[in-house]
Design a protein around this motif. Structure first.
Motif, PDB file in Angstrom:
ATOM      1  N   SER A 179       0.829  -1.200   0.000  1.00 48.83           N
ATOM      2  CA  SER A 179       0.000   0.000   0.000  1.00 48.83           C
ATOM      3  C   SER A 179       0.872   1.263   0.000  1.00 48.83           C
ATOM      4  CB  SER A 179      -0.931   0.008   1.208  1.00 48.83           C
ATOM      5  OG  SER A 179      -0.218   0.320   2.379  1.00 48.83           O
ATOM      6  N   MET A 180       0.241   2.361  -0.367  1.00 46.04           N
ATOM      7  CA  MET A 180       0.936   3.646  -0.395  1.00 46.04           C
ATOM      8  C   MET A 180       1.438   4.006   1.001  1.00 46.04           C
ATOM      9  SD  MET A 180       0.463   7.192   0.451  1.00 46.04           S
ATOM     10  CE  MET A 180      -1.209   7.132   0.954  1.00 46.04           C
ATOM     11  N   LEU A 181       0.650   3.680   2.015  1.00 48.47           N
ATOM     12  CA  LEU A 181       1.026   4.033   3.381  1.00 48.47           C
ATOM     13  C   LEU A 181       2.262   3.253   3.845  1.00 48.47           C
ATOM     14  CD1 LEU A 181      -0.061   6.106   5.234  1.00 48.47           C
ATOM     15  CD2 LEU A 181      -1.504   4.404   6.292  1.00 48.47           C
ATOM     16  N   GLY A 192      -1.570  -0.808   7.669  1.00 46.39           N
ATOM     17  CA  GLY A 192      -0.638   0.290   7.407  1.00 46.39           C
ATOM     18  C   GLY A 192      -0.945   1.512   8.261  1.00 46.39           C
ATOM     19  N   HIS A 193      -2.233   1.782   8.491  1.00 52.69           N
ATOM     20  CA  HIS A 193      -2.609   2.916   9.345  1.00 52.69           C
ATOM     21  C   HIS A 193      -2.180   2.656  10.789  1.00 52.69           C
ATOM     22  CE1 HIS A 193      -5.508   3.279   5.946  1.00 52.69           C
ATOM     23  NE2 HIS A 193      -5.127   4.545   6.038  1.00 52.69           N
ATOM     24  N   GLY A 194      -2.388   1.415  11.246  1.00 57.13           N
ATOM     25  CA  GLY A 194      -1.961   1.067  12.601  1.00 57.13           C
ATOM     26  C   GLY A 194      -0.457   1.120  12.758  1.00 57.13           C
ATOM     27  N   LEU A 195       0.241   0.600  11.753  1.00 54.88           N
ATOM     28  CA  LEU A 195       1.699   0.621  11.793  1.00 54.88           C
ATOM     29  C   LEU A 195       2.226   2.048  11.786  1.00 54.88           C
ATOM     30  CD1 LEU A 195       4.274  -1.091  11.790  1.00 54.88           C
ATOM     31  CD2 LEU A 195       4.179  -1.074   9.290  1.00 54.88           C
ATOM     32  N   ALA A 196       1.582   2.926  11.022  1.00 55.56           N
ATOM     33  CA  ALA A 196       2.002   4.336  10.991  1.00 55.56           C
ATOM     34  C   ALA A 196       1.879   4.965  12.374  1.00 55.56           C
ATOM     35  CB  ALA A 196       1.168   5.115   9.972  1.00 55.56           C
TER      36      ALA A 196
END
Length: 195
Positions: free
Chosen positions: A2-4, A66-70
């Motif tokens: 993903s982009m994130l 990816g949001h959680g990892l960010a």
């Protein structure tokens, strides 16, 4: 990918490249102002990642890992970023500017115990920052069912942090490390002959 996730990888690379450029400007080129500007930009990389994550969620993206990892990346970067910069600065100064020996963590006694508690406390701070960011992400998502994915990420560090707590600060509190005894000259000579 993903982009994130690509942005998280780019943020990590950007962190080290910007830090390296700032230290090179300071110690190799003696450009103090340029160095200061570059080093101030290091935390801005996390801000870019945060803004990109918010924009992605506000556009209606499906919350993913990816949001959680960010959020975890930013949280732990906030908690340990200053230490990583100091670590790199000390080594760069030593190597290229004749600076003093880099600081080393204590190896025994109550100083080591205090160090372990402080390091674990920073990890808890990183977790708290990540949990707040994940909670804010939950509020940004219009659908509570989708937002639960983000809240689930708040629990991901629980097991590693519990293991860290048990085997480092708690263990050092219960069984403080003792200084290693220096070997007598004859014992050192015997060790060399036995090789």
């Amino acid at each position: 990918m993903s982009m994130l996730i690509a942005l998280i990888i780019a943020a990590e690379i950007g962190f080290w490249v910007t830090l390296g450029a700032g230290l090179a400007a300071r110690y190799l080129l003696r450009w103090r102002r340029v160095s200061t500007v570059l080093l101030v930009c290091v935390p801005l990389i996390d801000v870019v990642l945060l803004v990109a994550t918010i924009i992605d969620l506000r556009r209606g993206a499906e919350p993913e890992w990816g949001h959680g990892l960010a959020a975890l990346y930013i949280g732990f970067s906030v908690a340990f970023g200053k230490d990583m910069i100091r670590w790199a600065d000390e080594r760069f100064a030593r190597r290229f500017a004749g600076g003093p020996e880099p600081w080393k963590p204590p190896t025994h006694g109550w100083a080591k115990t205090a160090y372990e508690w402080k390091a674990w406390g920073k990890a808890m701070l990183g977790w708290a920052v990540a949990a707040v960011l994940l909670g804010l992400g939950y509020l940004l998502v219009d659908d509570p069912d989708k937002g639960r994915t983000l809240l689930g990420w708040a629990l991901k560090p629980a097991v590693p942090l519990a293991i860290w707590f048990i085997f480092w600060p708690l263990w050092e509190t219960m069984f403080p490390s003792k200084p290693k005894k220096a070997k007598a000259p004859l014992e050192r000579m015997k060790d060399l002959l036995d090789r």
